[in-house]
Design an enzyme around this catalytic site. Structure first.
Site, PDB file in Angstrom:
ATOM      1  CG  ASP A 178      -0.769  -8.007   5.211  1.00 21.99           C
ATOM      2  OD1 ASP A 178       0.410  -8.210   5.560  1.00 21.99           O
ATOM      3  OD2 ASP A 178      -1.733  -8.507   5.805  1.00 21.99           O
ATOM      4  CD  GLU A 205      -4.378  -4.879  13.249  1.00 22.61           C
ATOM      5  OE1 GLU A 205      -5.617  -4.851  13.348  1.00 22.61           O
ATOM      6  OE2 GLU A 205      -3.789  -5.719  12.544  1.00 22.61           O
TER       7      GLU A 205
END
Ligand SMILES: *[C@@H]1O[C@H](CO)[C@@H](O)[C@H](O)[C@H]1NC(C)=O
Ligand SMILES: *[C@@H]1O[C@H](CO)[C@@H](O)[C@H](O)[C@H]1NC(C)=O
Ligand SMILES: *[C@@H]1O[C@H](CO)[C@@H](O)[C@H](O)[C@H]1NC(C)=O
Ligand SMILES: *[C@@H]1O[C@H](CO)[C@@H](O)[C@H](O)[C@H]1NC(C)=O
Ligand SMILES: *[C@@H]1O[C@H](CO)[C@@H](O)[C@H](O)[C@H]1NC(C)=O
Ligand SMILES: *[C@@H]1O[C@H](CO)[C@@H](O)[C@H](O)[C@H]1NC(C)=O
Ligand SMILES: *[C@@H]1O[C@H](CO)[C@@H](O)[C@H](O)[C@H]1NC(C)=O
Length: 851
Positions: free
Chosen positions: A588, A821
């Protein structure tokens, strides 16, 4: 990790749940939406619709389709061809048609806990299944809530599969305030069972503090439902006037499994109520049941289902209430109603003491296999054993089955459909391990590559089945949509703006990591003869698909220079991002060239291409392809792994670090600007990028995960000074080293922990991610075994890093109840989505030292 919706889903949950609900509501009915979109802006056809409808009634639809076809032909042949092409499957034999996925294999995996987005959900691997699930009433701050779909706002202090074998057994513990639910899943096929066999669910409910606090619940309400996506009607035993004290709850008939029965058995004194419904909507069952409870409660002041049913119900929910603690066994039998179906005997063996025995046997089997597969020796501390078990349990328990159609974005300038935004992909199934049940309960392409590193070691049949499903999603161009949102249930968890998949966007072909392992496993005799055959047959059929996939990358993602590649599709117009994101890379907001252009060379993509080329070559060899050398993969792998060539394109001689190349300046920052909003003439403050220096072609000097790719891919010769430099960068607190793992971006980077926009907090700009740390450990392990001047150093760094990561993940698990995460690089604290049991589960392979 696949960019956009990952991020969005996360920020969505943080920012506003009402907009999430709105987004979900908006996307809820795919069929009507599609139809509506098809009509939008088609004046003449709409007029005709009215006339024709009155004239022709039902014949109208067929006629309309014809009119559409004619109309589209004249609209834009080029555009149409393009859009049809996007949604045309690759014309090659389907992976899932291989004999190894039929017969016993298929039946063995028919039923399962394949609805990872709910706390406990069961379905079969068929497009329109009978689905089952559990709900319960939870209490928080004096208010009552229905628990069903995994969501963070429920605030469970822990949940997840502590054990699961991906096939016929699982054990899950859920802690909801004072209430602890233990759910076991068991499946078996015996004499008399129909296709796929029978299954049982045991739910045990306890109340931790019931003796201490008066306020706590003394009773609990569970809800167990069945719903038939095919619309077949159920009988509800209690509707029968002669119903008498039997364990039978409901029964029905389906094409796949024949007659079926659902039974309830419990040693405790339980109260049972029910409601039956007829509706095609399965994605909002919580609302449906809550509404029904609410209506009945208003009338009777009782918190119970009304014991009524709509005509021909295809959904039935049972409310099972009891004083705490209690236990219930639900048994599902298939193939009932025949003479020899032995129903009573089967119910018996799926409940009570016999079920306890079966579960104990399965538990023991799981533990033995876990020790065997992941090298758990007596030296491993018990806390790590627990976390490792939860890692593989959740990975396997998080496998879902989905069916539906992706939506593929059409180019905004497309004339086709006059503003139509997408075309539906063909209806398809996906069997996939999800990254996170509450946040990302669907398929993600590059995540799957990492998931399978665990799964192939556990069950090669499941692994190949999952990869096969992905490869079957390839279109004629060799493209695979990276995020799979299939079916209304999956769609209900994704905000509208992230639903569309862009057919020009790539995503790392991480599945090659697994394929490489499989090929080398065969070469090193890791598999049984039967497994060898399965894998070889699989690779044989997969080859043309892998080639098409490779070719898609090799043509659409190539750079200006020979053997250079870049992620195409970065936004070169935005002025709102500090550094335009590269979602297709999976990383990202990891910083790239400040000014996206065709001059870019992306180091990570180059390394993925090397992996793919190398893998294709060795697969070709393995399956005995005659002209394999002529295919060019060997040459290409040689070129891409050529150390000098790599260094020329990407090595910065001063720092010894590898970098991307592109049109770049470091002198960028975000500044507040006031802009007029055209819609309401209000002034609005927004962050806009200011560039203080003309960008120039050159290296993009950010040290981080991308810089380490040549190291991770083990391209650097063990004797090279460049290897020493990589070790320096890794093992330095001022750059990448922390006590919890390797940071995504160096502390010295100008974009370290910088926000990308006012809404985008740093993501791959500092925090520690497990997939990349696994690759780094793998490289360190490799270099600690290769002779060379840095062997001993690599070993020291390896051991320390491994200890740090495992220690931190295990500590976090015990402190918070979850795998996360990412992990914070300063304190090691879990961040981002929790119950992130996708690639964070790689911690188990680190424990096992399996690379
Ligand atoms: C299943 O049925 C077959 C034939 O009807 C019988 O021989 C066998 O013993 C049965 N097995 C079990 C476990 O009951
Ligand atoms: C469930 O969704 C369908 C379709 O969007 C809708 O028509 C129905 O009213 C919803 N049911 C409830 C109880 O919200
Ligand atoms: C377990 O570890 C031993 C020693 O490190 C190694 O030789 C063996 O191959 C490992 N087994 C597996 C299944 O990884
Ligand atoms: C941005 O990219 C598009 C597509 O590659 C290209 O046509 C356009 O010229 C680029 N614009 C700038 C400012 O570089
Ligand atoms: C990849 O593309 C290049 C052209 O850009 C071509 O020369 C090469 O043969 C291709 N590689 C393979 C294996 O097809
Ligand atoms: C680099 O970007 C700037 C700003 O967009 C542009 O003016 C310049 O032409 C670019 N340089 C190259 C070599 O593409
Ligand atoms: C660690 O990195 C910093 C920042 O790049 C550098 O100044 C320092 O010399 C490095 N330390 C070692 C021991 O290499």
């Amino acid at each position: 990790m696949t960019g956009s919706s990952r991020r969005s889903a996360r920020s969505r949950a943080v920012s506003s749940s009402s907009s999430a609900a709105a987004a979900a509501a908006e996307t809820r009915n795919p069929t009507t939406r599609t139809r509506r979109d098809m009509h939008r802006g088609r004046g003449p056809i709409r007029l005709m619709e009215v006339n024709l409808k009155s004239l022709l009634g039902f014949g109208f639809l067929a006629l309309l389709i014809v009119v559409f076809l004619i109309y589209d032909r004249t609209a834009s042949v080029v555009d149409e061809d393009r859009s049809l092409r996007i949604v045309t499957p690759l014309p090659a034999p389907k992976m899932m048609d291989l004999p190894q996925f039929q017969g016993e294999h298929k039946e063995r995996l028919y039923w399962g806990t394949y609805r990872p987005l709910v706390y406990l959900g069961i379905r079969a691997r068929t497009p329109r299944s009978l689905i089952a699930g559990l709900m319960w009433i939870g209490k928080k701050n004096g208010q009552y809530f229905m628990r069903h779909v995994c969501q963070d706002s429920d605030d469970l202090s822990t949940y997840g599969w502590t054990q699961h074998n991906g096939h016929d057994y699982g054990l899950q513990v859920l802690v909801d305030q004072d209430l602890t639910l233990t759910t076991s899943f068991f499946k078996t096929k015996t004499n008399g069972s129909g296709y796929g066999g029978d299954w049982a669910v045991r739910v045990a409910v306890q109340n931790e503090k019931s003796k201490l606090e008066e306020e706590t619940l003394r009773t609990a309400h569970l809800f167990f439902y069945l719903a038939d996506e095919d619309g077949n009607a159920f009988s509800i035993a209690r509707e029968d006037p002669f119903f008498h004290d039997s364990t039978l709850l409901s029964s029905g008939l389906r094409e796949d499994v024949g007659g079926w029965e659902l039974h309830l058995d419990s040693p405790d004194n339980l109260e049972v109520h029910y409601a039956g419904f007829r509706t095609p909507h399965m994605h909002n069952l919580s609302e449906l049941f809550l509404q029904t409870l609410g209506v009945h409660a208003t009338k009777t002041r009782l918190l119970q289902l009304p014991d009524t049913s709509e005509q021909s119900p295809n959904i039935v929910v049972f409310q099972i209430s009891g004083n705490l603690p209690f236990k219930m066994d639900i048994a599902f039998l298939s193939g009932t109603g025949l003479l020899n179906s032995r129903a009573e005997e089967r119910v018996n063996s799926l409940t009570g003491a016999l079920l306890t025995n079966q579960l104990n046997v399965k538990q023991k089997e799981f533990e033995d296999k876990y020790r065997r597969c992941f090298n758990v020796t007596d030296e491993v501390d018990s806390e790590s054993v627990t976390v490792g078990s939860a890692a593989i349990g959740n990975m396997l328990g998080g496998i879902g089955y989905f069916y539906g159609q992706s939506r593929i974005a059409l180019p905004t300038d497309s004339k086709l459909g006059n503003g139509k935004k997408y075309v539906p992909y063909w209806p398809a199934a996906l069997y996939s391990a999800v990254p996170s049940r509450p946040f990302f309960p669907r398929g993600f392409l590059w995540d799957e590559g990492f998931h399978q590193l665990l799964i192939w070691r556990w069950d090669i049949g499941i692994c190949l089945d999952i990869i096969g499903h992905w490869l079957d999603l390839m279109n004629v161009d060799g493209w695979i949509p990276r995020e799979q949102i299939l079916g209304a249930e999956a769609l209900s968890k994704v905000p509208e703006e992230f639903v569309l998949q862009n057919p020009t966007n790539a995503n790392p072909p991480a599945l090659f990591l697994v394929l490489r392992d499989l090929v080398s496993g065969i070469k090193r005799n890791k598999f049984t003869a039967a497994e060898n055959n399965q894998i070889s047959a699989f690779l044989d059929r997969a080859f043309v698909r892998l080639e098409a996939w490779f070719n898609w990358f090799n043509t659409t993602q190539k750079g200006k220079d020979t053997d250079s590649f870049y992620w195409h599709g970065r936004d070169n117009k935005t002025t709102r991002e500090l550094n335009p994101k590269t979602l297709m890379s999976g990383l990202d907001d990891y910083p790239r060239a400040s000014h996206p252009s065709e001059d870019e060379r992306h180091l990570d993509l180059r390394c993925w291409m090397l992996l793919a080329a190398d893998c294709l070559h060795s697969i070709g060899e393995l399956i005995g392809m005659k002209n394999v050398k002529e295919k060019g993969y060997y040459t290409m792998a040689k070129q891409l792994s050529d150390f000098e060539a790599l260094n020329q394109m990407h090595l910065d001689l001063t720092s010894g670090a590898y970098f991307d190349f592109g049109n770049h300046t470091e002198k960028v920052r975000l500044r507040w600007h006031e802009v007029m909003e055209p819609s309401n003439n209000h002034l609005k403050r927004v962050l806009v990028r200011a560039v203080a220096e003309r960008p120039q072609l050159g290296f993009v000097p950010h040290v981080g995960y991308v810089s380490l790719f040549p190291f991770m891919m083990k391209i650097i010769p063990p004797a090279s000074w460049v290897l020493e430099k990589q070790l320096d960068l890794v093992f330095n607190r001022s750059t990448l080293w922390t006590d919890y793992g390797i940071r995504s971006l160096s502390k010295t980077s100008s974009l370290y922990m910088k926000r990308n926009t006012e809404h985008d907090a740093p993501y791959w700009r500092g925090p520690i991610w497990m997939n990349m740390n696994y690759m780094i450990l793998s490289a360190l392990h490799h270099y600690s075994q290769e002779d060379g001047p840095y062997k001993a150093r690599a070993k020291t760094v390896y051991e320390e890093l491994r200890k740090n990561i495992i220690g931190n993940v295990v500590r976090n698990y015990f402190q918070t109840g979850y795998l996360w995460e990412q992990y914070d690089q300063n304190k090691g604290k879990g961040k981002g989505a929790r119950v992130f049991t996708g690639w964070t589960s790689l911690v188990l392979l680190m424990m096992a030292e399996a690379y």
